[in-house]
Scaffold this motif. Structure first.
Motif, PDB file in Angstrom:
ATOM      1  N   MET A 194      -9.491  -6.030  -3.688  1.00  0.00           N
ATOM      2  CA  MET A 194     -10.835  -6.291  -2.959  1.00  0.00           C
ATOM      3  C   MET A 194     -10.735  -5.181  -1.819  1.00  0.00           C
ATOM      4  SD  MET A 194     -13.397  -7.691  -3.906  1.00  0.00           S
ATOM      5  CE  MET A 194     -15.063  -8.138  -3.401  1.00  0.00           C
ATOM      6  N   VAL A 195      -9.931  -5.411  -1.002  1.00  0.00           N
ATOM      7  CA  VAL A 195      -9.777  -4.683   0.261  1.00  0.00           C
ATOM      8  C   VAL A 195     -10.079  -3.287  -0.059  1.00  0.00           C
ATOM      9  CG1 VAL A 195      -8.782  -4.008   2.353  1.00  0.00           C
ATOM     10  CG2 VAL A 195      -8.806  -6.312   1.702  1.00  0.00           C
ATOM     11  N   PHE A 196      -9.332  -2.585  -1.063  1.00  0.00           N
ATOM     12  CA  PHE A 196      -9.224  -1.136  -1.358  1.00  0.00           C
ATOM     13  C   PHE A 196     -10.792  -0.918  -1.882  1.00  0.00           C
ATOM     14  CE2 PHE A 196      -9.507   1.656  -5.086  1.00  0.00           C
ATOM     15  CZ  PHE A 196      -9.084   3.008  -4.382  1.00  0.00           C
ATOM     16  N   VAL A 197     -11.364  -1.737  -2.670  1.00  0.00           N
ATOM     17  CA  VAL A 197     -12.757  -1.430  -3.139  1.00  0.00           C
ATOM     18  C   VAL A 197     -13.777  -1.445  -1.870  1.00  0.00           C
ATOM     19  CG1 VAL A 197     -14.650  -2.236  -4.561  1.00  0.00           C
ATOM     20  CG2 VAL A 197     -12.235  -2.345  -5.369  1.00  0.00           C
ATOM     21  N   TRP A 198     -13.624  -2.251  -1.154  1.00  0.00           N
ATOM     22  CA  TRP A 198     -14.354  -2.339  -0.010  1.00  0.00           C
ATOM     23  C   TRP A 198     -14.244  -1.072   1.003  1.00  0.00           C
ATOM     24  CZ3 TRP A 198     -13.268  -5.736   5.081  1.00  0.00           C
ATOM     25  CH2 TRP A 198     -14.268  -5.586   5.735  1.00  0.00           C
ATOM     26  N   ALA A 199     -13.178  -0.488   1.133  1.00  0.00           N
ATOM     27  CA  ALA A 199     -12.519   0.395   1.913  1.00  0.00           C
ATOM     28  C   ALA A 199     -13.253   1.897   1.341  1.00  0.00           C
ATOM     29  CB  ALA A 199     -11.313   0.616   2.161  1.00  0.00           C
ATOM     30  N   ILE A 200     -13.248   2.051   0.137  1.00  0.00           N
ATOM     31  CA  ILE A 200     -13.738   3.075  -0.645  1.00  0.00           C
ATOM     32  C   ILE A 200     -15.271   3.118  -0.622  1.00  0.00           C
ATOM     33  CG2 ILE A 200     -13.835   4.066  -3.154  1.00  0.00           C
ATOM     34  CD1 ILE A 200     -11.222   4.561  -1.335  1.00  0.00           C
ATOM     35  N   VAL A 201     -15.824   1.950  -0.954  1.00  0.00           N
ATOM     36  CA  VAL A 201     -17.349   1.767  -0.584  1.00  0.00           C
ATOM     37  C   VAL A 201     -17.769   2.518   0.726  1.00  0.00           C
ATOM     38  CG1 VAL A 201     -19.401   0.332  -0.455  1.00  0.00           C
ATOM     39  CG2 VAL A 201     -17.777   0.213  -2.397  1.00  0.00           C
ATOM     40  N   LEU A 202     -16.883   2.071   1.807  1.00  0.00           N
ATOM     41  CA  LEU A 202     -17.332   2.400   3.236  1.00  0.00           C
ATOM     42  C   LEU A 202     -16.804   3.806   3.411  1.00  0.00           C
ATOM     43  CD1 LEU A 202     -16.370  -0.782   4.892  1.00  0.00           C
ATOM     44  CD2 LEU A 202     -18.806   0.012   4.558  1.00  0.00           C
ATOM     45  N   TYR A 203     -15.928   4.192   2.921  1.00  0.00           N
ATOM     46  CA  TYR A 203     -15.376   5.527   3.472  1.00  0.00           C
ATOM     47  C   TYR A 203     -14.988   6.524   1.853  1.00  0.00           C
ATOM     48  CZ  TYR A 203     -14.316   3.174   7.788  1.00  0.00           C
ATOM     49  OH  TYR A 203     -14.220   2.302   8.778  1.00  0.00           O
ATOM     50  N   SER A 204     -16.415   6.615   1.297  1.00  0.00           N
ATOM     51  CA  SER A 204     -16.184   7.510   0.112  1.00  0.00           C
ATOM     52  C   SER A 204     -15.428   8.727   0.175  1.00  0.00           C
ATOM     53  CB  SER A 204     -17.470   7.590  -0.337  1.00  0.00           C
ATOM     54  OG  SER A 204     -18.410   8.448   0.690  1.00  0.00           O
ATOM     55  N   ILE A 237      -2.009   8.925  -2.563  1.00  0.00           N
ATOM     56  CA  ILE A 237      -2.229   7.779  -3.053  1.00  0.00           C
ATOM     57  C   ILE A 237      -1.374   6.543  -2.421  1.00  0.00           C
ATOM     58  CG2 ILE A 237      -2.233   6.115  -5.262  1.00  0.00           C
ATOM     59  CD1 ILE A 237      -4.178   8.925  -5.088  1.00  0.00           C
ATOM     60  N   ASN A 238       0.031   6.981  -2.307  1.00  0.00           N
ATOM     61  CA  ASN A 238       0.627   5.836  -1.385  1.00  0.00           C
ATOM     62  C   ASN A 238       0.314   5.836  -0.144  1.00  0.00           C
ATOM     63  OD1 ASN A 238       3.039   5.198  -3.253  1.00  0.00           O
ATOM     64  ND2 ASN A 238       3.328   7.382  -3.241  1.00  0.00           N
ATOM     65  N   ALA A 239      -0.324   6.967   0.540  1.00  0.00           N
ATOM     66  CA  ALA A 239      -0.878   6.650   1.980  1.00  0.00           C
ATOM     67  C   ALA A 239      -2.072   5.804   1.878  1.00  0.00           C
ATOM     68  CB  ALA A 239      -1.109   8.164   2.511  1.00  0.00           C
ATOM     69  N   VAL A 240      -2.724   5.900   0.604  1.00  0.00           N
ATOM     70  CA  VAL A 240      -3.950   4.862   0.558  1.00  0.00           C
ATOM     71  C   VAL A 240      -3.545   3.667   0.531  1.00  0.00           C
ATOM     72  CG1 VAL A 240      -5.953   4.295  -0.872  1.00  0.00           C
ATOM     73  CG2 VAL A 240      -5.490   6.787  -0.605  1.00  0.00           C
ATOM     74  N   ALA A 258      -3.082  -0.381  -9.611  1.00  0.00           N
ATOM     75  CA  ALA A 258      -4.582  -1.042  -9.494  1.00  0.00           C
ATOM     76  C   ALA A 258      -5.311   0.262  -8.736  1.00  0.00           C
ATOM     77  CB  ALA A 258      -4.776  -2.288  -8.803  1.00  0.00           C
ATOM     78  N   ILE A 259      -4.663   0.689  -7.691  1.00  0.00           N
ATOM     79  CA  ILE A 259      -5.452   1.678  -6.933  1.00  0.00           C
ATOM     80  C   ILE A 259      -5.677   2.815  -7.479  1.00  0.00           C
ATOM     81  CG2 ILE A 259      -5.204   3.022  -4.835  1.00  0.00           C
ATOM     82  CD1 ILE A 259      -4.394   0.505  -3.270  1.00  0.00           C
ATOM     83  N   VAL A 260      -4.399   3.405  -8.009  1.00  0.00           N
ATOM     84  CA  VAL A 260      -4.272   4.681  -8.757  1.00  0.00           C
ATOM     85  C   VAL A 260      -5.085   4.773 -10.160  1.00  0.00           C
ATOM     86  CG1 VAL A 260      -2.437   4.509  -9.939  1.00  0.00           C
ATOM     87  CG2 VAL A 260      -2.725   6.710  -9.387  1.00  0.00           C
TER      88      VAL A 260
END
Length: 177
Positions: free
Chosen positions: A1-11, A42-45, A144-146
């Motif tokens: 959930m945190v990742f999705v939130w981050a990507i929405v905010l930081y496209s 991706i590892n940095a993300v 999940a992220i990748v």
């Protein structure tokens, strides 16, 4: 959930990450663990996801000798519970400038490789008895992220007129989110 939130905010992070996957994985298959070493961004993300909003903003240390502010706390004192502020560590402006922003590049050196700074060292506890699920969680979240980055374009939801629907970003504070 945190990742999705981050990507929405930081496209912009998604726009930088997605083109790094296809040259390594190809367009006909999903990323696999064998690709992980070849995907430093991706590892940095992943590292930034763990750092930006740690799942456990407060954590507890048990049963070890410690000295804090000149006070010795022996491990034999079983009733001693020491809490530490994980979020305070991950949002330390001296260590992580602009700590409130989601910036995966902070974990990439000038040569494009990952730095030695890995927030998993303290977000999964940093004593002898670290979280037994640390590596499982790390692998699961990386997968999940990748996979999301390889297959989805994540963006804010829009109304019928195409305008972005704003939302209030909040987290509940406590021992676990």
């Amino acid at each position: 959930m945190v990742f999705v939130w981050a990507i929405v905010l930081y496209s912009d992070v998604q726009k930088r990450a997605q083109p790094k996957i296809d040259p390594v994985v190809g367009k006909d298959q999903l990323p696999a663990f064998e690709n992980r070493a070849s995907l430093p961004y991706i590892n940095a993300v992943l590292r930034e996801t763990f750092r930006w909003q740690p799942i456990s903003p407060l954590d507890i240390l048990f049963c070890r000798d410690d000295t804090y502010d000149g006070y010795f706390i022996p491990k034999k004192v079983r009733c001693a519970i020491i809490m530490y502020n994980t979020r305070g560590i991950t949002w330390n402006e001296k260590r992580y400038p602009n700590a409130s922003r989601f910036i995966p590049e902070r974990f990439i050196d000038v040569g494009g490789a990952l730095t030695n700074d890995d927030p998993a060292q303290y977000t999964f506890d940093f004593v002898r008895r670290v979280c037994p699920g640390r590596y499982t969680a790390d692998n699961f979240v990386w997968s999940a992220i990748v996979t999301m980055l390889a297959t989805l374009d994540i963006s804010s939801v829009k109304d019928d007129q195409g305008k972005v629907i704003s939302f209030t970003r909040t987290f509940i504070t406590g021992l676990v989110r």
